[in-house]
Design a protein around this motif. Sequence first.
Motif, mmCIF file in Angstrom:
data_model
loop_
_atom_site.group_PDB
_atom_site.id
_atom_site.type_symbol
_atom_site.label_atom_id
_atom_site.label_comp_id
_atom_site.label_asym_id
_atom_site.label_seq_id
_atom_site.Cartn_x
_atom_site.Cartn_y
_atom_site.Cartn_z
ATOM 1 N N GLY A 37 59.143 68.539 26.888
ATOM 2 C CA GLY A 37 60.035 68.014 26.313
ATOM 3 C C GLY A 37 60.008 66.609 25.886
ATOM 4 N N SER A 38 58.441 65.731 25.832
ATOM 5 C CA SER A 38 58.797 64.235 25.546
ATOM 6 C C SER A 38 58.642 64.127 24.026
ATOM 7 N N ASP A 39 58.924 63.174 23.700
ATOM 8 C CA ASP A 39 59.210 62.918 22.237
ATOM 9 C C ASP A 39 58.855 61.490 21.852
ATOM 10 N N THR A 40 59.034 60.886 20.898
ATOM 11 C CA THR A 40 58.525 59.625 20.392
ATOM 12 C C THR A 40 59.814 58.612 20.685
ATOM 13 N N GLY A 41 60.965 59.664 20.523
ATOM 14 C CA GLY A 41 61.973 58.204 20.845
ATOM 15 C C GLY A 41 63.122 58.630 19.993
ATOM 16 N N LYS A 42 64.348 58.609 20.406
ATOM 17 C CA LYS A 42 65.794 59.023 19.140
ATOM 18 C C LYS A 42 65.887 57.527 18.132
ATOM 19 N N VAL A 43 65.208 57.445 17.869
ATOM 20 C CA VAL A 43 65.738 56.045 17.190
ATOM 21 C C VAL A 43 63.996 56.543 16.265
ATOM 22 N N PRO A 44 64.406 56.668 15.155
ATOM 23 C CA PRO A 44 63.081 57.537 14.059
ATOM 24 C C PRO A 44 61.649 56.321 13.970
ATOM 25 N N GLU A 49 55.266 61.232 4.177
ATOM 26 C CA GLU A 49 55.069 59.638 3.850
ATOM 27 C C GLU A 49 55.606 58.906 4.876
ATOM 28 N N SER A 50 54.861 58.003 5.708
ATOM 29 C CA SER A 50 55.421 57.303 6.579
ATOM 30 C C SER A 50 56.550 56.065 7.145
ATOM 31 N N ARG A 51 56.705 55.864 5.670
ATOM 32 C CA ARG A 51 57.748 55.184 5.458
ATOM 33 C C ARG A 51 59.984 56.414 5.371
ATOM 34 N N ARG A 52 59.154 57.538 5.530
ATOM 35 C CA ARG A 52 60.976 58.471 5.289
ATOM 36 C C ARG A 52 60.433 58.525 7.209
ATOM 37 N N PRO A 53 62.103 58.768 7.144
ATOM 38 C CA PRO A 53 62.269 58.327 8.948
ATOM 39 C C PRO A 53 61.397 59.652 9.717
ATOM 40 N N HIS A 54 60.580 59.575 10.880
ATOM 41 C CA HIS A 54 60.702 61.342 11.254
ATOM 42 C C HIS A 54 59.942 60.719 12.737
ATOM 43 N N ASP A 64 63.194 62.753 7.717
ATOM 44 C CA ASP A 64 64.555 62.301 7.307
ATOM 45 C C ASP A 64 66.172 63.361 7.682
ATOM 46 N N ASP A 65 66.700 64.041 7.305
ATOM 47 C CA ASP A 65 67.024 65.060 7.677
ATOM 48 C C ASP A 65 66.578 66.615 7.800
#
Length: 182
Positions: free
Chosen positions: A113-120, A156-161, A141-142
């Motif tokens: 259930g853990s995640d890095t957060g709602k904000v990518p 590429e890390s500049r893509r929201p993830h 991305d999507d």
Amino acid sequence: MSVDIGNRLRHLRMTHNLSQRELAKRAGVTNSTISLIESNSSNPSVGALKRILDGIPIGLAEFFAFEPERPRKAFYAAEELVEIGKGAISYRQVGDSLFGRSLQILKECYQPGSDTGKVPLVHEGEEGGIVLSGRLEVTVDDERRVLGPGDAYYFESRRPHRFRCVGPVACEVISACTPPTF
């Protein structure tokens, strides 16, 4: 000649056994300010850098003159990996200092259930990883994919993830990021 302020600050903060949160508190800035500077996503003004360095404490001249030895160690026992995560996500880093290094390697463990957060997450560089156990939902991305043991990602890390453990068991991943901006 450019100075890598982010890695230099991270190295000094860790040498003084300070968390990003503790240094931010001492300096009167937000945690995200320290994080953005250390990831080289933000370049602080001289005044802001001085306030942050006062929290260590170290002067500007000493900060810019400081040249840590380059790590020469080639092998690390499991217990030597440095924990840089918190809570339900463990990030165990190979090497205690990334100063002067071009690559960051992590052994990641996500509790169910853990995640890095709602904000990518968004930062410079590239990253990739291989799932060792469990199931990890990776969103770039999507595009969203659930990865299992043996599956991998690279982008590429500049893509929201974003990363999220799905399923009833912890997920373990070996990942790498270049440059070391995490």
